[in-house]
Design a protein around this motif. Structure first.
Motif, PDB file in Angstrom:
ATOM      1  N   ILE A 209       0.826  -1.202   0.000  1.00 34.19           N
ATOM      2  CA  ILE A 209       0.000   0.000   0.000  1.00 34.19           C
ATOM      3  C   ILE A 209       0.863   1.257   0.000  1.00 34.19           C
ATOM      4  CG2 ILE A 209      -1.929  -1.133   1.166  1.00 34.19           C
ATOM      5  CD1 ILE A 209      -1.016   0.342   3.769  1.00 34.19           C
ATOM      6  N   ASN A 210       0.286   2.346  -0.522  1.00 35.96           N
ATOM      7  CA  ASN A 210       0.829   3.702  -0.423  1.00 35.96           C
ATOM      8  C   ASN A 210      -0.075   4.432   0.565  1.00 35.96           C
ATOM      9  OD1 ASN A 210       1.598   6.390  -0.776  1.00 35.96           O
ATOM     10  ND2 ASN A 210       1.775   6.226  -3.004  1.00 35.96           N
ATOM     11  N   PHE A 211       0.488   4.922   1.655  1.00 28.43           N
ATOM     12  CA  PHE A 211      -0.341   5.416   2.759  1.00 28.43           C
ATOM     13  C   PHE A 211       0.411   6.475   3.557  1.00 28.43           C
ATOM     14  CE2 PHE A 211       2.599   2.784   4.872  1.00 28.43           C
ATOM     15  CZ  PHE A 211       2.626   3.172   6.201  1.00 28.43           C
ATOM     16  N   ALA A 212      -0.331   7.166   4.429  1.00 29.25           N
ATOM     17  CA  ALA A 212       0.257   8.084   5.407  1.00 29.25           C
ATOM     18  C   ALA A 212      -0.669   8.131   6.614  1.00 29.25           C
ATOM     19  CB  ALA A 212       0.433   9.476   4.819  1.00 29.25           C
ATOM     20  N   THR A 213      -0.076   8.164   7.802  1.00 30.03           N
ATOM     21  CA  THR A 213      -0.859   8.296   9.037  1.00 30.03           C
ATOM     22  C   THR A 213      -0.229   9.374   9.910  1.00 30.03           C
ATOM     23  OG1 THR A 213       0.356   6.802  10.525  1.00 30.03           O
ATOM     24  CG2 THR A 213      -1.179   5.780   8.967  1.00 30.03           C
ATOM     25  N   SER A 214      -0.974   9.817  10.908  1.00 28.11           N
ATOM     26  CA  SER A 214      -0.397  10.643  11.964  1.00 28.11           C
ATOM     27  C   SER A 214       0.274   9.711  12.977  1.00 28.11           C
ATOM     28  CB  SER A 214      -1.487  11.450  12.656  1.00 28.11           C
ATOM     29  OG  SER A 214      -2.369  10.580  13.357  1.00 28.11           O
ATOM     30  N   ALA A 215       0.880  10.296  14.013  1.00 30.05           N
ATOM     31  CA  ALA A 215       1.518   9.469  15.040  1.00 30.05           C
ATOM     32  C   ALA A 215       0.524   8.557  15.754  1.00 30.05           C
ATOM     33  CB  ALA A 215       2.270  10.347  16.037  1.00 30.05           C
ATOM     34  N   PRO A 216      -0.673   9.037  16.135  1.00 22.03           N
ATOM     35  CA  PRO A 216      -1.633   8.125  16.761  1.00 22.03           C
ATOM     36  C   PRO A 216      -2.509   7.385  15.755  1.00 22.03           C
ATOM     37  CG  PRO A 216      -2.483  10.345  16.897  1.00 22.03           C
ATOM     38  CD  PRO A 216      -1.115  10.447  16.271  1.00 22.03           C
ATOM     39  N   GLY A 217      -2.373   7.716  14.458  1.00 15.29           N
ATOM     40  CA  GLY A 217      -3.224   7.104  13.444  1.00 15.29           C
ATOM     41  C   GLY A 217      -2.724   5.738  13.017  1.00 15.29           C
ATOM     42  N   GLY A 218      -3.490   5.081  12.152  1.00 16.70           N
ATOM     43  CA  GLY A 218      -3.096   3.771  11.663  1.00 16.70           C
ATOM     44  C   GLY A 218      -4.138   3.168  10.751  1.00 16.70           C
ATOM     45  N   LEU A 219      -3.763   2.040  10.137  1.00 15.46           N
ATOM     46  CA  LEU A 219      -4.668   1.285   9.279  1.00 15.46           C
ATOM     47  C   LEU A 219      -4.572  -0.188   9.637  1.00 15.46           C
ATOM     48  CD1 LEU A 219      -2.855   3.378   7.206  1.00 15.46           C
ATOM     49  CD2 LEU A 219      -4.799   2.829   5.745  1.00 15.46           C
TER      50      LEU A 219
END
Length: 528
Positions: free
Chosen positions: A453-463
């Motif tokens: 995957i191509n993705f981006a999250t914040s520090a508390p974020g996720g998938l």
């Protein structure tokens, strides 16, 4: 009442045992009229029996096999971008969001004596390690296809810093020390639009192709070995039905196995002429099909001046168009502001921006996003007629960056081309806020072993990812509670579960993805 027979060979695929099972299942159904029924009976009784057979066919569909199920998308191992709803079945608490390019500054000034305020119709081509940039050079306004128009050239090794070589091919304004690749060739230099031919087996002499011309001349085909020295493929126009009074773009489509050309026409809607996009196709670049107008689904009609449609370099089955949206008569500048920036008096009565179009072939564009892709900048200089027009092609300019180019300050002495950047694959994304959201895809089949995957999250974020069967039931070993959360910001990250990342046993089966997200963007995915 008599038993009837029904010929099933043309209805049910000849899979082992299925036709025999169908015959056994239907052998007890009797015709109300006592006649033999063979599928073409037009009587009421025939229609009733046919209805029974259709019900039985539906019941036997699982036995026929998933290969005949058109509702399952076959994505193979190709890269799929979230730029439209092709893969999306449901979004809950998440949205498909348009992303916006970042201004990276001036790429090229149209500052040579033969260039100037009315240069335009820019094409950018990545040819191996060399970036090539073509544009109409025109210092003063004039009638379309006039003799003052020429085609200029710049090049780069990185797509960022550009030079204008002294080619000495044509004399212009008393000198051959210029960057001109086509001159004294009106009207073709009005909108000359080159492409690098990706067709397998294309000869070296025709590695570059181009189209140029006006409504009066039609579009004439040109070829080149090196992209600098051009000659006509033939004297007669190859495409004749259209207005052609802007940039008309072509390319070899590996997905459709043919050349395609998108060009300018006008369409009458509610009694008004609207600038439209029309498409034609060819196997040899000489003989083109009957033109077909593009459709935009339920999107309201807008004036699309240039379309800039091209195969995306990482996923050539997906065509990306960054179209110039023209707003005739929508004047922003006052006469005093126009005089202050020294814009040509005929070029500040309208305004424009650009929008994102996508297509997967055929005569349909997807307009998921009606909003501007690149908004006009601050200051009156950015609100003149025909400014903010994009160049043809998005090109890679780094491992995680791609660039597009946009004209600024058209009709002004300070007219120039600016570079804009996006993360790779980053035209749009499925976005979830801090509160969280989820995506469920439509059923699809894949080939390969791993999900990337191509993705981006914040520090508390996720998938987190769950693989489901076609009926939305989690597949053992790939349920949500077994997913290893993905955190970070990468162009390519392999997804895994507690037992690993190997998905090879699911390849070829109809599956869905459920993605549970928090403060995250998902740009693209692929299996490989």
């Amino acid at each position: 009442m008599q038993r009837f027979t029904f010929e099933v060979a043309s209805v049910i695929p000849a899979k082992a045992g299925i036709q025999d099972q169908f015959r056994r299942t239907t052998s007890g159904i009797q015709s109300p009229l006592g006649s033999r029924f063979r599928g073409n009976d037009k009587t009421l009784a025939g229609r009733k029996v046919l209805g029974c057979l259709l019900i039985l066919l539906a019941a036997l569909q699982p036995l026929i096999g998933a290969g005949s199920d058109a509702s399952v998308i076959d994505i193979g191992s190709r890269l799929e971008l979230f730029v439209d709803g092709t893969l999306i079945d449901r979004l809950q608490g998440a949205q498909l969001r348009l992303n916006h390019p970042v201004d990276a500054g001036i790429a090229l000034k149209f500052d040579r004596p033969w260039e100037g305020a009315f240069s335009g119709y820019v094409t950018v081509i990545k040819d191996g390690p060399t970036y090539r940039l073509y544009y109409r050079c025109l210092p003063v306004a004039g009638k379309d296809g006039n003799e003052n128009e020429a085609t200029c050239y710049a090049e780069s090794t990185d797509g960022i810093e550009w030079t204008k070589p002294e080619l000495e091919i044509y004399e212009l304004m008393g000198t051959r020390k210029n960057n001109v690749v086509l001159a004294h060739s009106a009207p073709f230099t009005h909108n000359f639009s080159p492409m690098l031919d990706a067709r397998p087996g294309v000869t070296a002499a025709e590695r570059f192709k181009a189209l140029g011309g006006t409504k009066q001349s039609g579009l004439v085909a040109f070829v080149s070995t090196d992209g600098l020295h051009w000659k006509k493929l033939r004297e007669q126009a190859v495409i004749t039905q259209g207005y052609f009074d802007s940039q008309n773009v072509s390319f070899w489509s590996e997905a459709e196995k043919q050349y395609v050309c998108y060009f300018r026409t006008f369409k009458t809607i509610a009694g008004q002429g609207v600038r439209w996009i029309t498409r034609t196709t060819s196997k040899d670049f000489l003989n083109w099909s009957e033109p077909v107008d593009m459709s935009f689904g339920g999107a309201p009609p807008e004036h699309l001046y240039t379309n800039q449609t091209h195969p995306y370099f990482r996923a050539p089955h997906l065509y990306v168009g960054i179209a110039a949206r023209f707003m005739p008569g929508r004047q922003v500048l006052t006469d005093e502001q126009a005089r202050a920036i020294n814009v040509d008096p005929g070029y500040f009565k309208d305004c424009s921006d650009n929008v994102l179009l996508t297509s997967r072939g055929g005569n349909h564009y997807d307009r998921t996003f009606m909003e501007a892709f690149v908004r006009p900048g601050m200051g009156p200089e950015n609100w003149t007629s025909r400014t903010n027009y994009p160049a043809l092609n998005v090109v890679p300019t780094g491992p995680s960056e791609m660039s597009l180019f946009v004209q600024h300050r058209y009709g002004q002495p300070t007219h120039h081309l600016r570079r804009y950047t996006l993360r790779t694959d980053g035209f749009a994304s499925v976005n979830a806020p801090y509160q969280g959201g989820e995506l469920i895809t439509k059923p699809f089949r894949f080939t390969g072993r791993n999900l990337v995957i191509n993705f981006a999250t914040s520090a508390p974020g996720g998938l987190r990812f769950e693989i489901q069967d076609k009926d939305r039931k989690p597949i053992p070993g790939y349920a949500l509670d077994q997913s290893v959360e993905v955190i970070g910001n990468e162009i390519e990250r392999r997804v895994s579960w507690k037992d690993g990342s190997d998905l090879s046993r699911l390849a070829g089966q109809p599956v869905r993805l459920r993605v549970v997200m928090k403060d995250a963007d998902l740009y693209a995915l692929r299996f490989r």
